[in-house]
Motif scaffolding. Sequence first.
Motif, PDB file in Angstrom:
ATOM      1  N   LEU A  30      63.654-111.363 -25.910  1.00  0.00           N
ATOM      2  CA  LEU A  30      62.160-110.735 -25.066  1.00  0.00           C
ATOM      3  C   LEU A  30      61.631-109.932 -26.168  1.00  0.00           C
ATOM      4  O   LEU A  30      60.502-109.867 -25.999  1.00  0.00           O
ATOM      5  CB  LEU A  30      62.565-110.179 -23.756  1.00  0.00           C
ATOM      6  CG  LEU A  30      63.201-111.133 -22.935  1.00  0.00           C
ATOM      7  CD1 LEU A  30      63.531-110.346 -21.387  1.00  0.00           C
ATOM      8  CD2 LEU A  30      62.078-112.088 -22.469  1.00  0.00           C
ATOM      9  N   PRO A  34      57.471-112.283 -24.723  1.00  0.00           N
ATOM     10  CA  PRO A  34      57.736-112.263 -23.316  1.00  0.00           C
ATOM     11  C   PRO A  34      58.006-113.922 -23.152  1.00  0.00           C
ATOM     12  O   PRO A  34      57.641-114.540 -23.711  1.00  0.00           O
ATOM     13  CB  PRO A  34      56.267-111.851 -22.879  1.00  0.00           C
ATOM     14  CG  PRO A  34      55.691-111.008 -23.873  1.00  0.00           C
ATOM     15  CD  PRO A  34      56.203-111.471 -25.271  1.00  0.00           C
ATOM     16  N   ALA A  35      58.700-114.029 -21.852  1.00  0.00           N
ATOM     17  CA  ALA A  35      59.150-115.236 -21.452  1.00  0.00           C
ATOM     18  C   ALA A  35      59.552-115.328 -19.986  1.00  0.00           C
ATOM     19  O   ALA A  35      59.813-114.236 -19.569  1.00  0.00           O
ATOM     20  CB  ALA A  35      60.279-115.987 -22.605  1.00  0.00           C
ATOM     21  N   HIS A  36      59.349-116.525 -19.448  1.00  0.00           N
ATOM     22  CA  HIS A  36      59.889-116.649 -17.996  1.00  0.00           C
ATOM     23  C   HIS A  36      61.396-117.364 -18.173  1.00  0.00           C
ATOM     24  O   HIS A  36      61.899-117.563 -19.273  1.00  0.00           O
ATOM     25  CB  HIS A  36      58.894-117.801 -17.347  1.00  0.00           C
ATOM     26  CG  HIS A  36      58.905-118.946 -17.956  1.00  0.00           C
ATOM     27  ND1 HIS A  36      59.858-120.236 -18.131  1.00  0.00           N
ATOM     28  CD2 HIS A  36      57.707-119.565 -18.953  1.00  0.00           C
ATOM     29  CE1 HIS A  36      59.259-121.009 -18.723  1.00  0.00           C
ATOM     30  NE2 HIS A  36      58.036-120.771 -19.125  1.00  0.00           N
ATOM     31  N   VAL A  40      63.711-118.397 -21.579  1.00  0.00           N
ATOM     32  CA  VAL A  40      64.801-117.539 -21.775  1.00  0.00           C
ATOM     33  C   VAL A  40      66.051-118.315 -22.066  1.00  0.00           C
ATOM     34  O   VAL A  40      66.725-118.271 -23.273  1.00  0.00           O
ATOM     35  CB  VAL A  40      65.232-116.437 -20.999  1.00  0.00           C
ATOM     36  CG1 VAL A  40      66.479-115.739 -21.319  1.00  0.00           C
ATOM     37  CG2 VAL A  40      63.946-115.279 -21.061  1.00  0.00           C
ATOM     38  N   LEU A  61      68.212-110.901 -15.656  1.00  0.00           N
ATOM     39  CA  LEU A  61      66.817-110.450 -15.819  1.00  0.00           C
ATOM     40  C   LEU A  61      66.356-109.138 -14.555  1.00  0.00           C
ATOM     41  O   LEU A  61      65.848-108.306 -14.835  1.00  0.00           O
ATOM     42  CB  LEU A  61      65.714-111.567 -15.900  1.00  0.00           C
ATOM     43  CG  LEU A  61      65.770-112.194 -17.156  1.00  0.00           C
ATOM     44  CD1 LEU A  61      65.072-113.697 -16.865  1.00  0.00           C
ATOM     45  CD2 LEU A  61      65.354-111.415 -18.329  1.00  0.00           C
ATOM     46  N   VAL A  70      63.150-104.197 -18.548  1.00  0.00           N
ATOM     47  CA  VAL A  70      62.288-105.155 -18.793  1.00  0.00           C
ATOM     48  C   VAL A  70      61.116-105.188 -17.525  1.00  0.00           C
ATOM     49  O   VAL A  70      61.603-104.355 -16.634  1.00  0.00           O
ATOM     50  CB  VAL A  70      62.423-106.907 -18.791  1.00  0.00           C
ATOM     51  CG1 VAL A  70      63.729-106.979 -20.074  1.00  0.00           C
ATOM     52  CG2 VAL A  70      63.477-107.087 -17.287  1.00  0.00           C
ATOM     53  N   ASP A  72      58.358-107.232 -15.378  1.00  0.00           N
ATOM     54  CA  ASP A  72      57.738-108.793 -14.993  1.00  0.00           C
ATOM     55  C   ASP A  72      56.340-108.946 -14.573  1.00  0.00           C
ATOM     56  O   ASP A  72      55.907-107.674 -13.852  1.00  0.00           O
ATOM     57  CB  ASP A  72      58.703-109.604 -14.028  1.00  0.00           C
ATOM     58  CG  ASP A  72      58.831-108.838 -12.551  1.00  0.00           C
ATOM     59  OD1 ASP A  72      58.139-107.689 -12.533  1.00  0.00           O
ATOM     60  OD2 ASP A  72      59.655-109.135 -11.787  1.00  0.00           O
ATOM     61  N   TYR A  86      58.897-112.133 -17.939  1.00  0.00           N
ATOM     62  CA  TYR A  86      59.642-110.890 -18.368  1.00  0.00           C
ATOM     63  C   TYR A  86      59.120-110.231 -19.971  1.00  0.00           C
ATOM     64  O   TYR A  86      59.122-111.106 -20.755  1.00  0.00           O
ATOM     65  CB  TYR A  86      61.023-111.068 -18.334  1.00  0.00           C
ATOM     66  CG  TYR A  86      61.214-111.524 -16.985  1.00  0.00           C
ATOM     67  CD1 TYR A  86      61.760-110.587 -16.050  1.00  0.00           C
ATOM     68  CD2 TYR A  86      61.485-112.816 -16.624  1.00  0.00           C
ATOM     69  CE1 TYR A  86      62.291-111.189 -14.555  1.00  0.00           C
ATOM     70  CE2 TYR A  86      61.831-113.218 -15.306  1.00  0.00           C
ATOM     71  CZ  TYR A  86      62.069-112.165 -14.251  1.00  0.00           C
ATOM     72  OH  TYR A  86      62.521-112.647 -13.192  1.00  0.00           O
ATOM     73  N   GLU A  87      59.072-108.855 -19.980  1.00  0.00           N
ATOM     74  CA  GLU A  87      58.756-108.409 -21.401  1.00  0.00           C
ATOM     75  C   GLU A  87      59.484-107.171 -21.593  1.00  0.00           C
ATOM     76  O   GLU A  87      59.780-106.357 -20.381  1.00  0.00           O
ATOM     77  CB  GLU A  87      57.290-108.317 -21.702  1.00  0.00           C
ATOM     78  CG  GLU A  87      56.471-107.666 -21.048  1.00  0.00           C
ATOM     79  CD  GLU A  87      54.950-107.624 -21.287  1.00  0.00           C
ATOM     80  OE1 GLU A  87      54.781-107.231 -22.230  1.00  0.00           O
ATOM     81  OE2 GLU A  87      54.418-107.727 -20.195  1.00  0.00           O
ATOM     82  N   LEU A  88      59.757-106.838 -22.647  1.00  0.00           N
ATOM     83  CA  LEU A  88      60.351-105.408 -22.942  1.00  0.00           C
ATOM     84  C   LEU A  88      59.772-104.363 -22.435  1.00  0.00           C
ATOM     85  O   LEU A  88      58.385-104.314 -22.660  1.00  0.00           O
ATOM     86  CB  LEU A  88      60.908-105.445 -24.207  1.00  0.00           C
ATOM     87  CG  LEU A  88      62.362-105.640 -24.549  1.00  0.00           C
ATOM     88  CD1 LEU A  88      62.902-106.905 -24.208  1.00  0.00           C
ATOM     89  CD2 LEU A  88      62.944-105.239 -25.817  1.00  0.00           C
TER      90      LEU A  88
END
Length: 124
Positions: A30, A34-36, A40, A61, A70, A72, A86-88
Amino acid sequence: MVAANGAEESAERRTQLLRGVLDMCLLALLAKAPAHGYEVVRRLEEAGVEGVGYGTVYPLLTRMRRLGLVADEVRTSPTGPPRKVYELTDSGRAALDSWARQWSDFAGMVDATLAGRGHGAAKR
């Protein structure tokens, strides 16, 4: 029978090791972008981490979101329903930096221990 037990033992050891570092791996993925959840899982597979499915990734997550590592956000998707991405967070980046240092120290210790193993085996 021995080969089967060895393969089972190897798979169990791999599972135990992965359990200890999967959260760090997710944060590292991440950190790149970012990713769903589906993305991931795909990125994990691309990195060579096989056998980790949605039933493992989504609860992890969720736990990391509760810990503030993270964040969302629901975003529209060009190919279907909206997705949670999701992202850090800043805390997640700090945790990843700390965990990466810990991992490096730990892996160095294990590598040094394993490297020293060859000397004793040669004397037997």
